[in-house]
Design a protein around this motif. Structure first.
Motif, mmCIF file in Angstrom:
data_model
loop_
_atom_site.group_PDB
_atom_site.id
_atom_site.type_symbol
_atom_site.label_atom_id
_atom_site.label_comp_id
_atom_site.label_asym_id
_atom_site.label_seq_id
_atom_site.Cartn_x
_atom_site.Cartn_y
_atom_site.Cartn_z
ATOM 1 N N ASN A 66 16.039 -9.338 -16.442
ATOM 2 C CA ASN A 66 15.040 -8.969 -17.450
ATOM 3 C C ASN A 66 14.655 -7.500 -17.354
ATOM 4 O OD1 ASN A 66 14.757 -11.209 -18.994
ATOM 5 N ND2 ASN A 66 12.837 -11.908 -18.088
ATOM 6 N N ASP A 67 14.541 -7.002 -16.104
ATOM 7 C CA ASP A 67 14.125 -5.614 -15.901
ATOM 8 C C ASP A 67 14.591 -5.145 -14.533
ATOM 9 O OD1 ASP A 67 12.256 -6.600 -13.979
ATOM 10 O OD2 ASP A 67 10.792 -6.941 -15.567
ATOM 11 N N GLY A 68 13.991 -4.046 -14.062
ATOM 12 C CA GLY A 68 14.422 -3.442 -12.807
ATOM 13 C C GLY A 68 13.811 -4.031 -11.563
ATOM 14 N N GLY A 69 12.882 -4.994 -11.704
ATOM 15 C CA GLY A 69 12.286 -5.639 -10.546
ATOM 16 C C GLY A 69 11.131 -4.853 -9.948
ATOM 17 N N TRP A 70 10.666 -5.304 -8.770
ATOM 18 C CA TRP A 70 9.524 -4.668 -8.112
ATOM 19 C C TRP A 70 9.472 -5.074 -6.644
ATOM 20 C CZ3 TRP A 70 7.247 -8.969 -6.350
ATOM 21 C CH2 TRP A 70 7.269 -10.117 -7.152
ATOM 22 N N PHE A 71 8.692 -4.311 -5.885
ATOM 23 C CA PHE A 71 8.431 -4.626 -4.478
ATOM 24 C C PHE A 71 6.958 -4.393 -4.194
ATOM 25 C CE2 PHE A 71 7.931 -2.868 -0.117
ATOM 26 C CZ PHE A 71 8.150 -4.053 0.582
ATOM 27 N N VAL A 72 6.315 -5.390 -3.563
ATOM 28 C CA VAL A 72 4.912 -5.283 -3.164
ATOM 29 C C VAL A 72 4.828 -5.497 -1.656
ATOM 30 C CG1 VAL A 72 2.565 -6.147 -3.469
ATOM 31 C CG2 VAL A 72 4.172 -6.212 -5.393
ATOM 32 N N LEU A 81 -1.130 -3.817 -3.376
ATOM 33 C CA LEU A 81 -0.741 -3.463 -4.742
ATOM 34 C C LEU A 81 -0.756 -1.954 -4.969
ATOM 35 C CD1 LEU A 81 -2.631 -6.255 -6.727
ATOM 36 C CD2 LEU A 81 -0.215 -6.176 -6.086
ATOM 37 N N ASP A 82 -1.554 -1.227 -4.193
ATOM 38 C CA ASP A 82 -1.611 0.227 -4.367
ATOM 39 C C ASP A 82 -0.282 0.893 -4.028
ATOM 40 O OD1 ASP A 82 -4.241 0.099 -5.174
ATOM 41 O OD2 ASP A 82 -5.046 0.440 -3.156
ATOM 42 N N ASN A 83 0.494 0.269 -3.151
ATOM 43 C CA ASN A 83 1.781 0.843 -2.746
ATOM 44 C C ASN A 83 2.970 0.066 -3.308
ATOM 45 O OD1 ASN A 83 0.992 3.114 -1.027
ATOM 46 N ND2 ASN A 83 0.088 1.536 0.291
ATOM 47 N N ALA A 84 2.715 -0.750 -4.321
ATOM 48 C CA ALA A 84 3.812 -1.463 -4.984
ATOM 49 C C ALA A 84 4.685 -0.467 -5.742
ATOM 50 C CB ALA A 84 3.249 -2.511 -5.938
ATOM 51 N N THR A 85 5.950 -0.821 -5.925
ATOM 52 C CA THR A 85 6.874 0.076 -6.611
ATOM 53 C C THR A 85 7.906 -0.703 -7.408
ATOM 54 O OG1 THR A 85 8.532 1.832 -6.307
ATOM 55 C CG2 THR A 85 8.343 0.188 -4.556
ATOM 56 N N ALA A 86 8.313 -0.113 -8.533
ATOM 57 C CA ALA A 86 9.420 -0.680 -9.303
ATOM 58 C C ALA A 86 10.764 -0.230 -8.744
ATOM 59 C CB ALA A 86 9.304 -0.268 -10.770
ATOM 60 N N LEU A 96 11.672 -3.901 3.193
ATOM 61 C CA LEU A 96 11.684 -4.976 2.198
ATOM 62 C C LEU A 96 11.328 -6.330 2.803
ATOM 63 C CD1 LEU A 96 14.862 -4.075 0.087
ATOM 64 C CD2 LEU A 96 12.462 -3.765 -0.554
ATOM 65 N N ILE A 97 11.674 -6.539 4.079
ATOM 66 C CA ILE A 97 11.404 -7.830 4.704
ATOM 67 C C ILE A 97 9.903 -8.059 4.870
ATOM 68 C CG2 ILE A 97 11.409 -7.093 7.120
ATOM 69 C CD1 ILE A 97 13.203 -10.194 5.771
ATOM 70 N N LYS A 98 9.107 -6.983 4.736
ATOM 71 C CA LYS A 98 7.662 -7.076 4.943
ATOM 72 C C LYS A 98 6.911 -7.013 3.622
ATOM 73 C CE LYS A 98 8.123 -4.817 9.444
ATOM 74 N NZ LYS A 98 7.789 -3.622 10.258
ATOM 75 N N GLY A 99 7.374 -7.761 2.640
ATOM 76 C CA GLY A 99 6.688 -7.765 1.359
ATOM 77 C C GLY A 99 7.281 -8.778 0.404
ATOM 78 N N ASP A 100 6.742 -8.811 -0.818
ATOM 79 C CA ASP A 100 7.251 -9.667 -1.889
ATOM 80 C C ASP A 100 8.192 -8.850 -2.758
ATOM 81 O OD1 ASP A 100 5.767 -11.868 -1.067
ATOM 82 O OD2 ASP A 100 4.015 -11.240 -2.232
ATOM 83 N N LEU A 101 9.282 -9.469 -3.174
ATOM 84 C CA LEU A 101 10.337 -8.722 -3.844
ATOM 85 C C LEU A 101 10.933 -9.518 -4.993
ATOM 86 C CD1 LEU A 101 12.490 -6.379 -3.912
ATOM 87 C CD2 LEU A 101 13.815 -7.767 -2.298
ATOM 88 N N LEU A 102 11.113 -8.851 -6.128
ATOM 89 C CA LEU A 102 11.961 -9.351 -7.203
ATOM 90 C C LEU A 102 13.050 -8.305 -7.414
ATOM 91 C CD1 LEU A 102 12.853 -11.197 -9.465
ATOM 92 C CD2 LEU A 102 11.217 -10.064 -10.979
#
Length: 356
Positions: A66-72, A81-86, A96-102
Motif C-alpha cells: 500500500n505504501d512505504g511502511g513505518w517504524f516506531v 511516536l516522536d522518533n517514528a519514521t517512514a 528494528l528489533i526494538k520497535g513496531d514495524l510495517l
C-alpha cells in the motif's frame, strides 16, 4: 374429409411427442437439481480456516504494497511516536528489533523500492508477520521473483525468498501481485500457512579453542537465511573437563546473510566482515589468553535454543579431543556436514573470523 382427419392425427402425434420430450427434459432437470443439491450437502460449506488464510494472504500483501511502511521504536516499554519514521529501511537490524514495524515496499508512484527490498534482510520473519497482521497460529513465506527482464538470464531470478516451508503446513493460501522494480517486472508472493512449529536456525561456522599471543577464544555464527534471526532464547555452553559454563541470550539479532562473533575479549578480537562482536567473557564460556573457557584440545560445545514455553534444547553439539590434532592458533571450521561428526570439521591454521 379423410385428408383432414389424417392432418389432425399427425398434429396430435406431434403435440404428444413435444409433451413427452418436455416431460422427460423437466424430469432430467429435476434429477440434475437433486444431484447438485446432494453434492453440495456432501461437500459442505466453505472451510472457515481456509477462508481466514485466504483473507490473511490478501490483506498481508496489501499492507506490504500500500505504501512505504513505518517504524516506531520502543522507549521504556512504550511506543516512541516522536522518533517514528517512514524510512524504516535506514535502520539496522539491532534497531528494528526494538520497535513496531510495517515493512512497506513501494513508493508514492506504486513502484517497488530497491533499498526497501535490501532492508528486508534486517527484518525478522516474526516482525514481518506482526507487521502484516498475522495471528500467532499462522506462518509466513515471502518471495520476490523476476518475471520479465531485457536480460533473459534474470528471468526467474529470486531476489528474496524466506519463511516457513509449505511442507510443514496442513493448509496454505497464496496472494501475489506484479510490480515494476527499476527496469524489470517482479512478482511478490505472500504464502500464509497454518503451522507454527518452524524456526530458522543460525549456523555455527567456525570457532577457536587455542588462541596465541594472549588473544581471545571466539565462536562465529552465520545466518544463511534472507530474514534476520532473533537471537533471544539462543544460548552457548562449553564443557572443559568437569566444568560446564553457559550463557542464554536475552536479546540480539543476526541479519540475513550476516555473521556475528562471540568472543572472550572484544578489544583484541579480529572481526573481518562480522556485523557484530559480542563480549561474553564475563560468562566464562569463552576465555582469553591462558584463561580457558573452551578446552584447548578436548571439550564440548553446545548451541541451544529455548522459547517462552520450553526449556533449552540442543541444536548443535561438537565434541573434540586430541585425535583432532588441534594446534596452537588453529581454528575449527564447519564444512557443511552433521555438526556432531568429526568429519564435518576441518582444522585451519589460518582462521578467518567474520569472513564466511
Amino acid at each position: 374429409m379423410t385428408r383432414r382427419s389424417n392432418c389432425f392425427a399427425a398434429d396430435e402425434d406431434g403435440v404428444t411427442a413435444v409433451i413427452e420430450f418436455l416431460s422427460a427434459f423437466i424430469l432430467f432437470l429435476m434429477v440434475l437439481t437433486s444431484f447438485l443439491s446432494l453434492t453440495q450437502i456432501n461437500l459442505g460449506p466453505n472451510n472457515p480456516s481456509l477462508d481466514r488464510l485466504d483473507n490473511s494472504a490478501s490483506e498481508g500483501l496489501q499492507r506490504l504494497t500500500n505504501d512505504g511502511g513505518w517504524f516506531v521504536p520502543w522507549q521504556n516499554g512504550e511506543r516512541d511516536l516522536d522518533n517514528a519514521t517512514a524510512n524504516w529501511e535506514t535502520q539496522n537490524a539491532s534497531t528494528l528489533i526494538k520497535g513496531d514495524l510495517l515493512p512497506g515496499l513501494v513508493d508514492e508512484t506504486g513502484n517497488i523500492v530497491v533499498e526497501k527490498i535490501d532492508a528486508l534482510h534486517n527484518v525478522t520473519r516474526q516482525q514481518m508477520m506482526r507487521g502484516i497482521g498475522l495471528s500467532d497460529d499462522n506462518e509466513l513465506y515471502f518471495s520476490i521473483r523476476v518475471i520479465e527482464s531485457e536480460n533473459q538470464s534474470r528471468i526467474d531470478h529470486v531476489i528474496f525468498a524466506d519463511g516457513t516451508p509449505r511442507t510443514t503446513a496442513r493448509n496454505s493460501a497464496i496472494a501475489s501481485r506484479i510490480f515494476a522494480l527499476e527496469d524489470e517486472l517482479v512478482r511478490l508472493t505472500v504464502e500464509i500457512h497454518d503451522s507454527s512449529s518452524y524456526f530458522a536456525k543460525v549456523q555455527l561456522t567456525e570457532f577457536l579453542t587455542r588462541p596465541t599471543g594472549g588473544n581471545p577464544e571466539w565462536i562465529e555464527f552465520y545466518n544463511p537465511h534472507s530474514f534476520a534471526i532473533d537471537l533471544t532464547g539462543w544460548g552457548i555452553s562449553s564443557t572443559n573437563g568437569a566444568s560446564t559454563t553457559s550463557v542464554l541470550f536475552e536479546e540480539g539479532v543476526l541479519a540475513g546473510g550476516d555473521c556475528g562473533i562471540f568472543t572472550g575479549w572484544p578489544d583484541l578480537q579480529e572481526s573481518g566482515n562480522a556485523s557484530f562482536v559480542w563480549d561474553i567473557s564475563s560468562t566464562g564460556v569463552l576465555g582469553v589468553g591462558t584463561q580457558d573457557g573452551l578446552g584447548d584440545v578436548k571439550g564440548i560445545l553446545r548451541v541451544t535454543r529455548a522459547d517462552e514455553l520450553s526449556s533449552p534444547s540442543t541444536i548443535y553439539i561438537i565434541s573434540w579431543d586430541p585425535s583432532w590434532g588441534i594446534g596452537a592458533g588453529d581454528s575449527i571450521v564447519w564444512n557443511g556436514g552433521d555438526t556432531s561428526l568429526q568429519t564435518s570439521w576441518n582444522i585451519s591454521s589460518a582462521p578467518t573470523p567474520g569472513d564466511i
